[in-house]
Motif scaffolding. Structure first.
Motif, short mmCIF file in Angstrom:
data_model
loop_
_atom_site.label_atom_id
_atom_site.label_comp_id
_atom_site.label_asym_id
_atom_site.label_seq_id
_atom_site.Cartn_x
_atom_site.Cartn_y
_atom_site.Cartn_z
N SER A 437 18.03 -0.32 20.94
CA SER A 437 18.87 -0.21 19.74
C SER A 437 20.27 0.30 20.05
N GLY A 438 20.81 -0.11 21.20
CA GLY A 438 22.14 0.32 21.60
C GLY A 438 23.11 -0.83 21.67
N HIS A 439 24.03 -0.75 22.63
CA HIS A 439 25.09 -1.76 22.73
C HIS A 439 25.40 -2.00 24.20
N PRO A 440 25.44 -3.28 24.64
CA PRO A 440 25.74 -3.57 26.06
C PRO A 440 27.23 -3.78 26.29
N GLN A 441 27.70 -3.44 27.48
CA GLN A 441 29.08 -3.69 27.88
C GLN A 441 29.06 -4.19 29.32
N PHE A 442 30.00 -5.10 29.64
CA PHE A 442 30.16 -5.60 31.00
C PHE A 442 31.57 -5.30 31.47
N ILE A 443 31.69 -4.76 32.66
CA ILE A 443 32.99 -4.45 33.24
C ILE A 443 33.22 -5.41 34.40
N THR A 444 34.09 -6.39 34.21
CA THR A 444 34.32 -7.42 35.21
C THR A 444 35.81 -7.58 35.45
N GLY A 445 36.14 -8.38 36.47
CA GLY A 445 37.53 -8.66 36.77
C GLY A 445 38.31 -7.37 37.01
N SER A 446 39.48 -7.27 36.40
CA SER A 446 40.34 -6.09 36.59
C SER A 446 40.18 -5.09 35.46
N GLU A 447 39.12 -5.21 34.66
CA GLU A 447 38.93 -4.31 33.53
C GLU A 447 38.64 -2.89 34.00
N ARG A 448 39.09 -1.92 33.20
CA ARG A 448 38.72 -0.53 33.42
C ARG A 448 37.43 -0.24 32.67
N MET A 449 36.60 0.59 33.29
CA MET A 449 35.33 0.94 32.68
C MET A 449 35.50 1.87 31.49
N GLN A 450 36.48 2.77 31.57
CA GLN A 450 36.58 3.87 30.62
C GLN A 450 36.72 3.45 29.16
N PRO A 451 37.60 2.48 28.80
CA PRO A 451 37.73 2.12 27.38
C PRO A 451 36.42 1.62 26.77
N LYS A 452 35.66 0.85 27.54
CA LYS A 452 34.41 0.31 27.01
C LYS A 452 33.36 1.41 26.84
N VAL A 453 33.35 2.36 27.77
CA VAL A 453 32.41 3.46 27.66
C VAL A 453 32.73 4.33 26.45
N MET A 454 34.02 4.57 26.22
CA MET A 454 34.40 5.40 25.08
C MET A 454 34.11 4.70 23.76
#
Length: 796
Positions: A437-454
């Motif tokens: 019951s959560g939410h998935p995120q993928f960090i690919t290419g030149s993306e930064r991890m931090q914005p998606k985690v926040m």
């Protein structure tokens, strides 16, 4: 010396696969894909080509077509074992045959077999599938054509998914890719971005709702191809009806109308919500050897584990006072920072930060099942809902077992997942988040991890939506049956898609309404959609395929749970009826037009797939265990400490003849303790450590657990000022130095790091909450003085 011509594997074997051509049709939020693989046998004997490749775990594969000369063979879905028998019988008798099957262990890995391809013969194979486009944090719709299939770590007792896959380094994949995308959007298309070079976006309507874009010519299929689609109005709730297949009996899925509902609930939360200061936050961080690889191709100096460390800093600084937390690292073994979750205080935060700074990618293989069991074995804390954050590059072989474990504990927590880097298993990352019951995120290419985690932290801090239900208001006599599993998670402005089967005789026009009901903080909320339309006729039956896939995956989960004895039979029946693949079925096609059996011994050729992380070939003496280096093409030289040999028996999965073949197993399964210390025979050096001066992270690192900053030299140097002049510029008394320092820090973030607001918003919110809780000073005066001192014009 003889010159070797043509496509060849790393073993110097000819490769029958020549090229891959992909046509994508996007209708709003749904992508229909036809991928054509062109084969040619340039050898003197017939060959069997085996291609194991990655696939989006949410895709519904519904078409498998082969062409040999003028003969077209439409493959049919059969029960998997029967399909394999038919394939084996065909190639053993010299017939040309084609088999496409989904992995038993992971829904994002497929195996394509092209059997008895005669010498000099060409053949093409087309795989058709449909999938939903994922919504990103910046509201883009993400289409990904996966190319990278990293070796999956295989715990003892499990079957390796990728042992047969010969790896090709980035840039060395021996076949090319062409891709064209036709886009039809309900609102204007603003732009299309990609990690690969594209041709200019070409529009076909004045309102810019129809467009076409292609990959630039000559693209080598050595990376995941990602396209981000930006619409002017991406969050439009909608209901789409698709008519049943003509001539198919009403009452069956393919004979009835299928509805796709898309909601975007707006969940407004009071700032004083108790959830904002409670919760148990558990961070589970992958520390396997592969986490030492570069985060992306454009920056070799930042490894996945170093990005995870920076992310932990932001998370720890963003947590609210009064919550509880713990951090786990996992690999071939696991360990936690604290024996139990601890209350978030200045002392525990500093302890955790010091431990996080020393985290390395030195735990060997990727065994996530055991640490999850350990976490779930600990009782939940009263009034502190458990939130689990999982960071992994997603290379495991027991995906379904892990997902099922998360599902069994869905009642006790929410699970937020982050797939790091190319090749992260979409089946694992999506499956754990959906099951928890959560939410998935993928960090690919030149993306930064931090914005998606926040963004996920923001979801976790919101109250849980309860009593979720979808209610229909339709004409009497119409039956509505869900194809998707029930909705068990809602997040603010995050899309919810559900599929339903509508049964009614002679339903030429369907009207009514449907509502999404839920409760947040004892407030009953509703999102309503009205519709009056004639169901669309689509020969591809895309919505039917997507609905069938949802129902099949749900049934497969029930089979593994063991409670529903008829679930497997129903899954097979639905798969065959809808033509959508499952783990229990496969596509089989046989060329029965060729009456002359193919002559000669059959040679097997495994098609290479891109694996940026590969075992480097090395020669070792007999009786010596070699810990070889996983390496990226850009970094050919292993670190001096990366190659270690010791006097130990050769483990059974390391073949002397071929170190390029990868099959990970548990260190315990080969019986020596020091194996894990050498990264389970695949030790990877972390990317070169070059000190990265990031003033934002330095400033955030100085913040205290209560949200405040102290006034000292390390802070003032980041502000570009001397400590003495900062002290002199303060509008308040010395006892308000921390208030002054905190106001300056927040102003600096707003003024100098506005583009990174997603990363520091919780830090700033916590800081200003602390400031406003203080008394005896004028906040307006402090903000004005701070703006003047720093040369800014920021409103707080």
């Amino acid at each position: 010396m003889a010159t070797t011509c043509g496509l060849r594997t790393l073993k110097n074997e000819p490769v029958p696969l020549k090229s891959v051509s992909v046509e994508v049709g996007v209708q709003g939020h749904v992508a229909s894909v036809n991928s054509t693989l062109q084969y040619e046998n340039q050898e003197s004997n017939p060959v069997e080509a085996i291609f194991i490749f990655p696939m989006d775990s949410n895709a519904a594969v519904y078409r498998f077509l082969a062409r040999i000369g003028d003969v077209e063979i439409e493959a049919q879905v059969r029960e998997k074992e029967k399909a394999k028998e038919e394939y084996d019988d065909a190639i053993s008798s010299g017939q040309e045959a084609f088999l496409l099957e989904e992995s038993d262990e992971s829904s994002d890995v497929f195996r394509l077999s092209v059997g008895s391809l005669p010498p000099g013969q060409t053949a093409s194979v087309t795989v058709g599938y449909v999938s939903e486009l994922a919504v990103q944090a910046d509201h883009a719709l993400r289409f990904c054509l996966p190319a990278v299939l990293n070796p999956r770590y295989t715990p003892a007792g499990s079957k390796s998914l990728t042992a047969e896959v010969p790896g090709a380094q980035a840039g060395d994949v021996p076949y090319t890719l062409s891709l064209t995308m036709d886009i039809y959007s309900p609102s204007s298309i603003q732009s299309v971005e990609s990690n690969c070079p594209l041709t200019p976006l070409e529009f076909f309507s004045q309102d810019k709702t129809q467009a076409k874009v292609s990959l630039s010519p000559g693209h080598q299929f050595d990376r995941d191809v990602e396209l981000l689609l930006y619409y002017s109005e991406p969050h439009q709730p909608m209901a789409i009806l698709e008519a049943g297949q003509p001539g198919v009996q009403s009452g069956s899925l393919m004979g009835d109308t299928v509805a796709m509902l898309s909601f975007y609930p707006e969940i407004h939360v009071e700032k004083s919500s108790p959830m904002m200061s409670s919760g148990e936050f558990i961070f589970l961080v992958d520390r396997s050897g592969s986490m030492g690889c570069p985060l992306n191709r454009s920056n070799d100096n930042e490894s996945r584990i170093s990005s995870a460390r920076d992310t932990l800093l932001l998370l720890l600084k963003s947590l609210p006072l009064g919550c509880y937390f713990n951090i786990y690292g996992f690999g071939s073994h696991h360990e936690s920072f604290f024996p139990e979750s601890v209350e978030y205080t200045q002392t525990t935060m500093e302890t955790a930060l010091n431990k996080a700074k020393s985290m390395q990618a030195d735990f060997g293989g990727t065994e996530i099942f055991q640490p999850l069991q350990n976490i779930y074995s600990k009782p939940c804390l009263p009034s502190h809902p458990r939130q689990l954050f999982v960071f992994t590059d997603g290379e495991v072989g027991n995906t379904k077992a892990v997902v099922d474990l998360v599902k069994r504990h869905a009642h006790s927590h929410r699970c937020f997942t982050f797939g790091i880097g190319e090749g992260a298993s979409s089946a694992l990352v999506n499956g754990m988040a959906e099951g928890g019951s959560g939410h998935p995120q993928f960090i690919t290419g030149s993306e930064r991890m931090q914005p998606k985690v926040m963004q996920s932290l923001q979801f976790a801090l919101h109250p849980v939506a309860k009593d979720i239900a979808i209610k229909w208001n339709v004409a009497a006599g119409m039956t509505v049956n869900p194809l998707s599993p029930p909705v068990n998670m809602l997040f603010n402005l995050q899309r919810v898609i559900q599929y339903f089967q509508l049964t009614e005789q002679n339903a030429s026009n369907i009207s009514g309404s449907v509502s999404l009901h839920y409760t947040v903080e004892d407030k009953a909320l509703e999102n309503k959609l009205g519709f009056s339309m004639k169901p669309k006729t689509d020969g591809s039956m895309l919505l039917h395929r997507l609905g069938a896939r949802k129902a099949i995956v749900d049934l497969e989960g029930k089979v593994r749970e063991g409670d529903d004895k008829s679930a497997k039979e129903r899954a097979v029946e639905l798969s065959i009826q809808s033509g959508v693949s499952s783990s229990y079925t496969a596509f089989i096609g046989v060329n029965r037009e060729n009456k002359e059996p193919v002559q000669g011994p059959l040679l097997r050729r495994n098609i290479p797939v891109c694996q940026p992380m590969m075992l480097k070939r090395c020669k070792v003496q007999r009786g010596m265990l070699c810990s070889a280096v996983l390496f990226d093409k850009k970094c050919r030289k292993p670190a001096p400490q990366a190659l270690r040999c010791m006097n130990s028996p050769r483990p059974p999965f390391m073949q002397q003849e071929d170190f390029g073949r990868v099959e990970y197993q548990s260190a315990r399964s080969v019986g020596f303790k020091e194996f894990a210390a050498t990264s389970a025979a695949i030790g990877i050096p972390e990317a070169p450590k070059i000190k990265r001066e990031d003033p934002m992270l330095e400033l955030i690192g100085l913040q205290k657990a209560d949200g405040s900053w102290d006034l000292h030299k390390s802070l003032t140097s980041i502000l570009g000022k001397k400590e003495e002049e900062v002290t002199k510029a303060s509008p308040g008394k010395p006892e308000f130095s921390s208030v002054w320092a905190t106001v300056l820090a927040v102003l600096w973030l707003h003024g100098h790091k506005a583009e990174s607001r997603d990363e520091w918003q919780f830090v700033a919110t916590k800081a200003m909450t602390w400031v406003r809780a203080q008394s005896g000073f004028d906040l307006t005066e402090f903000v004005a003085a701070g703006n003047s001192f720093l040369g800014l014009q920021v409103k707080l």
